[in-house]
Each structure stands twice: as structure tokens, then as C-alpha cells.
Design a protein around this motif. Structure first.
Motif, PDB file in Angstrom:
ATOM      1  N   CYS A 133      -2.917  18.518  -2.476  1.00 62.80           N
ATOM      2  CA  CYS A 133      -1.789  18.752  -3.266  1.00 62.80           C
ATOM      3  C   CYS A 133      -1.863  18.261  -4.747  1.00 62.80           C
ATOM      4  CB  CYS A 133      -0.468  18.464  -2.773  1.00 62.80           C
ATOM      5  SG  CYS A 133       0.880  18.706  -3.882  1.00 62.80           S
ATOM      6  N   VAL A 134      -1.977  18.923  -5.785  1.00 65.30           N
ATOM      7  CA  VAL A 134      -2.252  18.621  -7.174  1.00 65.30           C
ATOM      8  C   VAL A 134      -0.682  19.144  -7.946  1.00 65.30           C
ATOM      9  CG1 VAL A 134      -3.431  19.039  -9.361  1.00 65.30           C
ATOM     10  CG2 VAL A 134      -4.577  18.532  -6.793  1.00 65.30           C
ATOM     11  N   TYR A 135      -0.289  18.376  -8.761  1.00 65.95           N
ATOM     12  CA  TYR A 135       0.965  18.724  -9.384  1.00 65.95           C
ATOM     13  C   TYR A 135       0.785  18.639 -10.817  1.00 65.95           C
ATOM     14  CZ  TYR A 135       1.696  13.725  -9.587  1.00 65.95           C
ATOM     15  OH  TYR A 135       1.710  12.412  -9.640  1.00 65.95           O
ATOM     16  N   GLU A 136       1.744  19.288 -11.341  1.00 68.86           N
ATOM     17  CA  GLU A 136       1.870  19.128 -13.056  1.00 68.86           C
ATOM     18  C   GLU A 136       3.352  18.866 -13.337  1.00 68.86           C
ATOM     19  OE1 GLU A 136      -1.475  22.528 -13.605  1.00 68.86           O
ATOM     20  OE2 GLU A 136       0.285  22.405 -15.245  1.00 68.86           O
ATOM     21  N   THR A 137       3.622  17.849 -13.929  1.00 68.62           N
ATOM     22  CA  THR A 137       4.919  17.728 -14.726  1.00 68.62           C
ATOM     23  C   THR A 137       5.004  16.803 -15.846  1.00 68.62           C
ATOM     24  OG1 THR A 137       7.259  16.985 -14.192  1.00 68.62           O
ATOM     25  CG2 THR A 137       5.443  15.765 -12.964  1.00 68.62           C
ATOM     26  N   ARG A 138       5.832  16.978 -17.013  1.00 66.38           N
ATOM     27  CA  ARG A 138       5.992  16.604 -18.081  1.00 66.38           C
ATOM     28  C   ARG A 138       6.892  15.084 -17.876  1.00 66.38           C
ATOM     29  NH1 ARG A 138       6.457  20.999 -22.500  1.00 66.38           N
ATOM     30  NH2 ARG A 138       7.064  22.280 -20.538  1.00 66.38           N
ATOM     31  N   ASP A 139       7.687  15.015 -16.696  1.00 67.37           N
ATOM     32  CA  ASP A 139       8.545  13.896 -16.537  1.00 67.37           C
ATOM     33  C   ASP A 139       7.832  12.859 -15.908  1.00 67.37           C
ATOM     34  OD1 ASP A 139      11.739  15.316 -15.781  1.00 67.37           O
ATOM     35  OD2 ASP A 139      10.598  15.316 -17.760  1.00 67.37           O
TER      36      ASP A 139
ATOM     37  N   LEU B 287       8.183  14.058  -4.824  1.00 62.37           N
ATOM     38  CA  LEU B 287       7.155  14.819  -4.141  1.00 62.37           C
ATOM     39  C   LEU B 287       7.515  14.835  -2.637  1.00 62.37           C
ATOM     40  CD1 LEU B 287       4.080  13.293  -5.981  1.00 62.37           C
ATOM     41  CD2 LEU B 287       4.659  15.796  -6.282  1.00 62.37           C
ATOM     42  N   PHE B 288       7.320  16.005  -2.189  1.00 60.91           N
ATOM     43  CA  PHE B 288       7.753  16.212  -0.739  1.00 60.91           C
ATOM     44  C   PHE B 288       6.673  17.013  -0.135  1.00 60.91           C
ATOM     45  CE2 PHE B 288      12.212  15.966  -1.313  1.00 60.91           C
ATOM     46  CZ  PHE B 288      12.485  15.964  -2.626  1.00 60.91           C
ATOM     47  N   TRP B 289       6.365  16.836   1.258  1.00 59.45           N
ATOM     48  CA  TRP B 289       5.646  17.779   2.235  1.00 59.45           C
ATOM     49  C   TRP B 289       6.657  18.221   3.122  1.00 59.45           C
ATOM     50  CZ3 TRP B 289       0.777  19.559   2.076  1.00 59.45           C
ATOM     51  CH2 TRP B 289      -0.104  19.102   1.263  1.00 59.45           C
ATOM     52  N   TYR B 290       6.412  19.486   3.300  1.00 56.69           N
ATOM     53  CA  TYR B 290       7.079  20.006   4.621  1.00 56.69           C
ATOM     54  C   TYR B 290       6.088  20.895   5.358  1.00 56.69           C
ATOM     55  CZ  TYR B 290      11.589  19.802   2.168  1.00 56.69           C
ATOM     56  OH  TYR B 290      12.686  19.355   1.261  1.00 56.69           O
ATOM     57  N   LYS B 291       6.415  21.017   6.795  1.00 57.36           N
ATOM     58  CA  LYS B 291       5.749  21.510   7.841  1.00 57.36           C
ATOM     59  C   LYS B 291       6.510  22.898   8.116  1.00 57.36           C
ATOM     60  CE  LYS B 291       3.902  21.034  12.713  1.00 57.36           C
ATOM     61  NZ  LYS B 291       3.632  20.197  13.862  1.00 57.36           N
TER      62      LYS B 291
ATOM     63  N   PHE C 182       7.737   6.447  -8.707  1.00 59.09           N
ATOM     64  CA  PHE C 182       7.737   4.999  -9.042  1.00 59.09           C
ATOM     65  C   PHE C 182       6.936   3.992  -7.931  1.00 59.09           C
ATOM     66  CE2 PHE C 182       9.209   5.188 -12.994  1.00 59.09           C
ATOM     67  CZ  PHE C 182      10.260   6.008 -13.069  1.00 59.09           C
ATOM     68  N   ASP C 183       6.651   5.180  -6.698  1.00 56.37           N
ATOM     69  CA  ASP C 183       6.361   4.419  -5.750  1.00 56.37           C
ATOM     70  C   ASP C 183       4.675   5.087  -5.057  1.00 56.37           C
ATOM     71  OD1 ASP C 183       7.721   3.997  -2.187  1.00 56.37           O
ATOM     72  OD2 ASP C 183       5.787   3.230  -3.214  1.00 56.37           O
ATOM     73  N   GLU C 184       3.783   4.097  -5.693  1.00 56.23           N
ATOM     74  CA  GLU C 184       2.637   4.680  -5.252  1.00 56.23           C
ATOM     75  C   GLU C 184       2.045   4.156  -4.088  1.00 56.23           C
ATOM     76  OE1 GLU C 184       1.024   4.536  -9.774  1.00 56.23           O
ATOM     77  OE2 GLU C 184      -0.182   5.730  -8.443  1.00 56.23           O
ATOM     78  N   GLN C 185       2.878   3.372  -3.237  1.00 55.65           N
ATOM     79  CA  GLN C 185       2.226   3.015  -1.794  1.00 55.65           C
ATOM     80  C   GLN C 185       1.827   4.311  -1.160  1.00 55.65           C
ATOM     81  OE1 GLN C 185       4.652   0.103  -0.114  1.00 55.65           O
ATOM     82  NE2 GLN C 185       4.277  -1.255  -1.600  1.00 55.65           N
ATOM     83  N   ASN C 186       0.832   4.249  -0.519  1.00 56.24           N
ATOM     84  CA  ASN C 186       0.640   4.981   0.418  1.00 56.24           C
ATOM     85  C   ASN C 186       1.370   4.608   1.776  1.00 56.24           C
ATOM     86  OD1 ASN C 186      -1.400   6.262  -1.052  1.00 56.24           O
ATOM     87  ND2 ASN C 186      -3.055   4.778  -0.170  1.00 56.24           N
TER      88      ASN C 186
ATOM     89  N   SER D 243      -0.484  10.487   7.202  1.00 58.11           N
ATOM     90  CA  SER D 243      -0.656   9.252   6.366  1.00 58.11           C
ATOM     91  C   SER D 243      -0.849  10.386   4.562  1.00 58.11           C
ATOM     92  CB  SER D 243      -1.797   8.625   6.324  1.00 58.11           C
ATOM     93  OG  SER D 243      -3.211   9.321   6.072  1.00 58.11           O
ATOM     94  N   TRP D 244      -0.086   9.738   3.984  1.00 63.67           N
ATOM     95  CA  TRP D 244      -0.185  10.309   2.647  1.00 63.67           C
ATOM     96  C   TRP D 244      -0.593   9.466   1.496  1.00 63.67           C
ATOM     97  CZ3 TRP D 244       3.617  10.535   6.256  1.00 63.67           C
ATOM     98  CH2 TRP D 244       3.930  11.927   6.847  1.00 63.67           C
ATOM     99  N   ASN D 245      -1.459  10.058   0.718  1.00 60.85           N
ATOM    100  CA  ASN D 245      -2.062   9.273  -0.508  1.00 60.85           C
ATOM    101  C   ASN D 245      -1.516   9.947  -1.819  1.00 60.85           C
ATOM    102  OD1 ASN D 245      -4.716   9.183  -2.546  1.00 60.85           O
ATOM    103  ND2 ASN D 245      -4.419   7.404  -1.175  1.00 60.85           N
ATOM    104  N   PHE D 246      -0.840   8.768  -2.546  1.00 60.59           N
ATOM    105  CA  PHE D 246      -0.341   9.476  -3.616  1.00 60.59           C
ATOM    106  C   PHE D 246      -0.920   8.632  -4.849  1.00 60.59           C
ATOM    107  CE2 PHE D 246       2.165  10.494  -7.213  1.00 60.59           C
ATOM    108  CZ  PHE D 246       3.438   9.781  -7.506  1.00 60.59           C
ATOM    109  N   GLN D 247      -1.711   9.500  -5.932  1.00 61.66           N
ATOM    110  CA  GLN D 247      -2.432   8.931  -6.885  1.00 61.66           C
ATOM    111  C   GLN D 247      -1.887   9.495  -8.274  1.00 61.66           C
ATOM    112  OE1 GLN D 247      -6.762   9.087  -6.290  1.00 61.66           O
ATOM    113  NE2 GLN D 247      -6.479   7.389  -5.069  1.00 61.66           N
ATOM    114  N   LYS D 248      -1.101   8.683  -8.925  1.00 62.46           N
ATOM    115  CA  LYS D 248      -0.559   9.461 -10.224  1.00 62.46           C
ATOM    116  C   LYS D 248      -1.772   9.718 -11.232  1.00 62.46           C
ATOM    117  CE  LYS D 248       3.222   7.756 -11.906  1.00 62.46           C
ATOM    118  NZ  LYS D 248       4.481   6.804 -12.514  1.00 62.46           N
ATOM    119  N   SER D 249      -2.852   8.773 -11.245  1.00 58.70           N
ATOM    120  CA  SER D 249      -3.986   8.982 -12.224  1.00 58.70           C
ATOM    121  C   SER D 249      -4.580  10.413 -12.137  1.00 58.70           C
ATOM    122  CB  SER D 249      -4.868   7.986 -11.860  1.00 58.70           C
ATOM    123  OG  SER D 249      -5.529   8.103 -10.460  1.00 58.70           O
TER     124      SER D 249
END
Lengths: 111, 114
Positions: B23-29, B34-38, B54-58, B65-71
Motif C-alpha cells: 500500500c502506497v499513499y499520498e497526502t500533503r498533511d 491509515l487503515f486496512w480492511y478485509k 505519528f506512530d511508526e511502530q510496526n 503484521s503491518w509495516n508503516f514507513q513514512k519515508s
């Protein structure tokens, strides 16, 4: 009881007929939404409402109208249904926009 | 403008394989969620996770498992030791403070065979 209830769950209607999809919620939220899901296109926003007097068009509002009868009720109407409005429709509610609670979906077929 | 891209349209795996949904996202804010649904074959949407910017913890929940990478503006979802019951369409979604509603990706259909 479900937090967000949609009726009907399934509906087959003929081209040109008027149809209403209803949604009610028990979450006490101000914000309500209608989405449409088509295979391979994800969910797209049709209309949304932030309170009883507030109605806003979403990405794909053409051919649809809505009514916010009360804080808990948000109805979607197709004034003259056409086959390409065949889809799965979801109602959702939110208190802050930071989460959403979805209904079970209404599967609409226009023949 | 907000945008969510799920480049994988369909994925097929055999049971017990690990699988990652991108999942790749775009936002200016700077503040967003971010969400995942099944969505199983029965059609309802099942909430899996919400993550704020503000919470980049996996996060790990059982086999998920979810991997959030703002970079890289990515929020990927991994299922470990997949099972047939994991077969579903999975949606990634985004809402930011300037947005009015969740914006969804087009979904990834996962098929797990036995």
C-alpha cells in the motif's frame, strides 16, 4: 444489533425505476457516508453528510441523491436506475473522520 | 490531494506461504490515518487496523503484521503462514485532517489455496 444497518441487503430492480437504500446507525455519530464498490475499483464516495443540514457530493454523485432524515438516518436514492449502477453499496458513519463504521452492504442489481 | 495505490490486483499463494500486500499513499498533511480492511466473499468490510501518522511502530497481531514507513509513504500488510480463510479482498485506506472521508485503494484480491 449492528451499529450500522442497511436495508435492503439485496435488491434487483428494473431500469428506470426509482429505488431507495436506507441506512441507520446507533453510534450517535454526526458524520455519515455512502460508498459504491465496483470490482477492481475499490470503494468510491457518493455523498456524505456531517450533520442533518449538511449534504455534500462525493466523487461519483451523478445519478444519485441523498436525504438525511435524522442524525441516525441517511438514505440514498437512485431516481431512475440504470444498469451501470449495479454495484455493492456501503453506508458508513464516523465521529471524527478518523475511523469509520460500515454497514453490511447492499447488493443492487439493475436489469 | 489524497491517493492510495495498491499495485497488486491479485495474488495467489499456497497455504502456509507468507504474503505481503503493498500500500502506497499520498497526502500533503502531516497528520493522517491509515487503515486496512478485509472483505471476505460474504461481502462485509472487516476492520483490521488503524495507524496514525505519528506512530511508526510496526504492529503484529497473530499472523498479521503491518509495516508503516513514512519515508516511503508505505503501509504494507504481511500475513504469515497464510490460510485458506485469508482469501479475501484487502483494502488500504487513508484519511487526513483536510479530508472528509476515507479514501480507498482499489484493493488486492488474495487467493490462498490448500
Amino acid at each position: 444489533d449492528a451499529d450500522v444497518t442497511q436495508t435492503p441487503r439485496n435488491r434487483i430492480t428494473k431500469t428506470g425505476k426509482r429505488i431507495m437504500l436506507e441506512c441507520s446507525q446507533t453510534k450517535g455519530h454526526d458524520r455519515m457516508y455512502w460508498y459504491r464498490q465496483d470490482p477492481g475499483l475499490g470503494l468510491r464516495l457518493i455523498y456524505y453528510s456531517f450533520d442533518v443540514k449538511d449534504i455534500n457530493k462525493g466523487e461519483i454523485s451523478d445519478g444519485y441523491s441523498v436525504s438525511r432524515q435524522a442524525q441516525a438516518k441517511f438514505s440514498l436514492s437512485l431516481e431512475s436506475a440504470i444498469p451501470n449502477q449495479t454495484a455493492l453499496y456501503f453506508c458508513a458513519t464516523s465521529d471524527s473522520g478518523r475511523e469509520a463504521f460500515f454497514g453490511q452492504g447492499t447488493r443492487l442489481t439493475v436489469v | 490531494a489524497q491517493k492510495v495505490t495498491q499495485a497488486q490486483t491479485e495474488i495467489s499463494v499456497v497455504e502456509k506461504e507468507d504474503v505481503t500486500l503493498d500500500c502506497v499513499y499520498e497526502t500533503r498533511d502531516t497528520t493522517y490515518y491509515l487503515f486496512w480492511y478485509k472483505q471476505p466473499p460474504s461481502g462485509e468490510l472487516v476492520f483490521l487496523i488503524r495507524r496514525n501518522s505519528f506512530d511508526e511502530q510496526n504492529e503484529i497481531s497473530g499472523r498479521y503484521s503491518w509495516n508503516f514507513q513514512k519515508s516511503t509513504s508505505s503501509f504494507n500488510f504481511t500475513i504469515t503462514a497464510s490460510q485458506v480463510v485469508d482469501s479475501a479482498v484487502y483494502f488500504c485506506a487513508l484519511v487526513d485532517l483536510g479530508g472528509t472521508a476515507l479514501i480507498f485503494g482499489k484493493g488486492t484480491t488474495l487467493s490462498v489455496s490448500s
